[in-house]
Design an enzyme around this catalytic site. Structure first.
Site, PDB file in Angstrom:
ATOM      1  N   THR A  66      40.233 -26.211 -13.669  1.00 27.02           N
ATOM      2  CA  THR A  66      40.774 -24.880 -13.401  1.00 27.02           C
ATOM      3  C   THR A  66      42.203 -24.790 -13.916  1.00 27.02           C
ATOM      4  O   THR A  66      42.883 -25.801 -14.088  1.00 27.02           O
ATOM      5  CB  THR A  66      40.799 -24.603 -11.882  1.00 27.02           C
ATOM      6  OG1 THR A  66      41.567 -25.627 -11.232  1.00 27.02           O
ATOM      7  CG2 THR A  66      39.392 -24.594 -11.301  1.00 27.02           C
ATOM      8  N   ASP A 146      58.258 -11.700 -12.753  1.00 32.41           N
ATOM      9  CA  ASP A 146      58.036 -13.111 -12.425  1.00 32.41           C
ATOM     10  C   ASP A 146      59.360 -13.709 -11.966  1.00 32.41           C
ATOM     11  O   ASP A 146      60.105 -14.281 -12.759  1.00 32.41           O
ATOM     12  CB  ASP A 146      57.488 -13.866 -13.638  1.00 32.41           C
ATOM     13  CG  ASP A 146      56.881 -15.205 -13.265  1.00 32.41           C
ATOM     14  OD1 ASP A 146      57.503 -15.920 -12.447  1.00 32.41           O
ATOM     15  OD2 ASP A 146      55.787 -15.525 -13.771  1.00 32.41           O
ATOM     16  N   THR A 173      49.399 -14.059 -10.347  1.00 29.62           N
ATOM     17  CA  THR A 173      50.276 -15.041  -9.707  1.00 29.62           C
ATOM     18  C   THR A 173      49.463 -16.184  -9.103  1.00 29.62           C
ATOM     19  O   THR A 173      48.283 -16.021  -8.790  1.00 29.62           O
ATOM     20  CB  THR A 173      51.088 -14.394  -8.574  1.00 29.62           C
ATOM     21  OG1 THR A 173      50.197 -14.094  -7.482  1.00 29.62           O
ATOM     22  CG2 THR A 173      51.760 -13.119  -9.033  1.00 29.62           C
ATOM     23  N   ARG A 206      44.236 -14.386  -7.012  1.00 32.14           N
ATOM     24  CA  ARG A 206      43.774 -14.869  -5.712  1.00 32.14           C
ATOM     25  C   ARG A 206      43.648 -13.680  -4.771  1.00 32.14           C
ATOM     26  O   ARG A 206      44.539 -12.833  -4.709  1.00 32.14           O
ATOM     27  CB  ARG A 206      44.748 -15.892  -5.114  1.00 32.14           C
ATOM     28  CG  ARG A 206      44.766 -17.244  -5.812  1.00 32.14           C
ATOM     29  CD  ARG A 206      43.487 -18.023  -5.536  1.00 32.14           C
ATOM     30  NE  ARG A 206      43.510 -19.352  -6.120  1.00 32.14           N
ATOM     31  CZ  ARG A 206      43.075 -19.648  -7.336  1.00 32.14           C
ATOM     32  NH1 ARG A 206      42.600 -18.688  -8.116  1.00 32.14           N
ATOM     33  NH2 ARG A 206      43.108 -20.896  -7.779  1.00 32.14           N
ATOM     34  N   ASP A 230      38.285  -9.022  -8.672  1.00 29.50           N
ATOM     35  CA  ASP A 230      37.419 -10.144  -9.025  1.00 29.50           C
ATOM     36  C   ASP A 230      37.585 -11.286  -8.032  1.00 29.50           C
ATOM     37  O   ASP A 230      36.768 -12.201  -8.016  1.00 29.50           O
ATOM     38  CB  ASP A 230      37.746 -10.632 -10.443  1.00 29.50           C
ATOM     39  CG  ASP A 230      36.883 -11.801 -10.875  1.00 29.50           C
ATOM     40  OD1 ASP A 230      35.642 -11.619 -10.915  1.00 29.50           O
ATOM     41  OD2 ASP A 230      37.422 -12.884 -11.164  1.00 29.50           O
ATOM     42  N   GLU A 235      36.150 -15.954   0.311  1.00 35.11           N
ATOM     43  CA  GLU A 235      34.974 -16.169  -0.536  1.00 35.11           C
ATOM     44  C   GLU A 235      34.169 -17.359   0.013  1.00 35.11           C
ATOM     45  O   GLU A 235      34.751 -18.347   0.438  1.00 35.11           O
ATOM     46  CB  GLU A 235      35.413 -16.470  -1.973  1.00 35.11           C
ATOM     47  CG  GLU A 235      36.100 -15.314  -2.665  1.00 35.11           C
ATOM     48  CD  GLU A 235      36.565 -15.676  -4.081  1.00 35.11           C
ATOM     49  OE1 GLU A 235      36.145 -16.744  -4.600  1.00 35.11           O
ATOM     50  OE2 GLU A 235      37.348 -14.920  -4.673  1.00 35.11           O
ATOM     51  N   HIS A 252      34.347 -13.307  -8.760  1.00 32.58           N
ATOM     52  CA  HIS A 252      35.281 -14.360  -9.197  1.00 32.58           C
ATOM     53  C   HIS A 252      34.799 -14.997 -10.498  1.00 32.58           C
ATOM     54  O   HIS A 252      34.701 -16.218 -10.617  1.00 32.58           O
ATOM     55  CB  HIS A 252      35.444 -15.414  -8.098  1.00 32.58           C
ATOM     56  CG  HIS A 252      36.698 -16.232  -8.229  1.00 32.58           C
ATOM     57  ND1 HIS A 252      37.300 -16.866  -7.166  1.00 32.58           N
ATOM     58  CD2 HIS A 252      37.477 -16.525  -9.303  1.00 32.58           C
ATOM     59  CE1 HIS A 252      38.373 -17.519  -7.575  1.00 32.58           C
ATOM     60  NE2 HIS A 252      38.502 -17.324  -8.880  1.00 32.58           N
ATOM     61  N   GLY A 255      37.309 -15.471 -15.437  1.00 28.15           N
ATOM     62  CA  GLY A 255      37.558 -16.552 -16.388  1.00 28.15           C
ATOM     63  C   GLY A 255      36.318 -17.289 -16.837  1.00 28.15           C
ATOM     64  O   GLY A 255      36.419 -18.356 -17.445  1.00 28.15           O
TER      65      GLY A 255
END
Length: 381
Positions: A66, A146, A173, A206, A230, A235, A252, A255
């Site tokens: 990840t 940021d 983030t 997240r 997403d 979860e 989710h 990616g």
């Protein structure tokens, strides 16, 4: 050598089979008992890696396929001398493509032109930075926030207040609870209440970065705020009411291109090989199949905007994953959670934009630039 791995990590046998015996499990079910005689642990983000999981085990190396490592207690690994690798950047392009698909479809459904919108990116890491570059090349005005990077001296960053005024807000983030810039419920009830009805909110980082209860309450007003989520709190037992209120709700998978997921496997394989002092024998290209959509062609007279949106949606249309998840929301709670994980585990083969070759016959420079901005592989004749 015994390797315990999340069953959702692709290409485990081709990359790691020669290193030892591989035991696969659902990532949420990996426990201390499974690791008592293990040497290597390979995980994704659903497995919490900490002292409770690793105490009194033989694990000497942890690999996480990840980008992030919020699920890993790095201090504990360091204190125990356990090697670690994650895969920064492995699926960054896939998440950018997900956001671009959301914007492409929404531009059609809500009737706006992309270049007329301002975009606020919260978190200019690997994903946020790539998204900023892509959207800027597409002609959108982009403002990124940021604070840690700004404190480190990075330029061209904006305050959270400025970014929250943009037409489109997209979150990238990490999830942090401590330090100078915690991100848990960064978008709190006050911020959510103050969002304009004409704004679009996208979250692919997240679920806990948003106060979901406040967001659900806001969406229940039905005043026009458009949301694509997403990622979720709790979860796979996500909030059904919130999911139904979202314009797009997906499990989710932002990616989850085959290219991004397998790149994560390759990266942790390379790190484990070096950790063990073994040669790196395998490369990702050995194992990837040809993409189902390999080629598209446009003629010289094509409208650039039409070509862009056609290429994006042919390559990845977020509506497919939205419909797949929403179809499960009528089930009872245990079955919904199982289906959420099944949709991730059995996710269809989705390839990155760069795996699709686009031919432009007498193509114009502006169309070349536009398609290149979002990552397509181009040739001009």
């Amino acid at each position: 050598m015994k390797i315990v791995a999340d069953e959702n990590i692709p290409l485990l046998q081709p990359f790691f089979g020669s290193m030892g015996e591989i035991h696969t499990l659902p990532g949420r079910e990996i426990s201390n008992q499974h690791l008592r005689d293990a040497d290597v642990l390979l995980v994704r983000s659903v497995t919490k890696v900490d002292e409770r999981l690793l105490e009194n085990t033989g694990v000497k190396f942890v690999g996480s396929a990840t980008i992030g490592c919020n699920h890993v207690d790095l201090d504990y690994l360091t204190s125990r001398g356990i090697g670690f690798s994650n895969a920064p950047g492995c699926n960054a392009s896939a998440v950018v493509e997900y956001v671009v698909s959301c914007l492409s479809v929404l531009s059609e459904q809500l009737g706006f032109e992309l270049e007329d919108k301002t975009v606020g990116i919260i978190g200019r890491g690997e994903i946020g930075g790539r998204l900023e570059r892509a959207l800027t090349l597409l002609g959108l005005e982009v403002k990124s926030n940021d604070p840690p990077k700004e404190a480190a001296g990075e330029q061209n960053l904006f305050s959270l207040e400025e970014v929250l005024q943009c037409d489109i807000i997209t979150l990238h983030t990490p999830l942090t609870d401590s330090g100078s810039y915690p991100t848990r419920e960064l978008l709190n009830a006050t911020i959510i209440e103050n969002l304009r009805p004409d704004q679009i909110l996208i979250n692919t980082c997240r679920g806990e970065v948003i106060d979901e209860a406040a967001l659900k309450g806001r969406l229940q007003k039905g005043d026009g705020l458009t949301v694509a989520l997403d990622v979720w709190n709790n979860e796979p037992a996500i909030d059904v009411e919130l999911a139904m209120l979202c314009h797009f709700a997906t499990p989710h998978i932002a990616g989850y291109t085959l290219d991004g997921r397998t790149a994560g496997t390759e990266i942790i394989y390379q790190h484990l090989s070096r950790y063990l002092g073994l040669p790196v024998r395998h490369k990702l290209g050995q194992f990837l199949p040809e993409p189902p959509l390999r080629r598209m062609a446009f003629s010289s007279g094509v409208d650039p905007d039409w070509a862009l949106h056609t290429a994006i949606r042919a390559s990845y249309d977020v509506r497919h994953d939205d419909s797949q998840l929403k179809r499960t929301l009528r089930l009872d709670a245990p079955m919904r959670a199982q289906e959420f994980d099944r949709l991730r585990r059995e996710y269809r083969v989705r390839r990155g934009f760069d795996r699709i070759k686009i031919e432009l016959k007498g193509g114009k420079a502006d169309l070349l630039a536009t398609l290149s901005a979002v990552g397509f592989n181009l040739s001009s004749k």
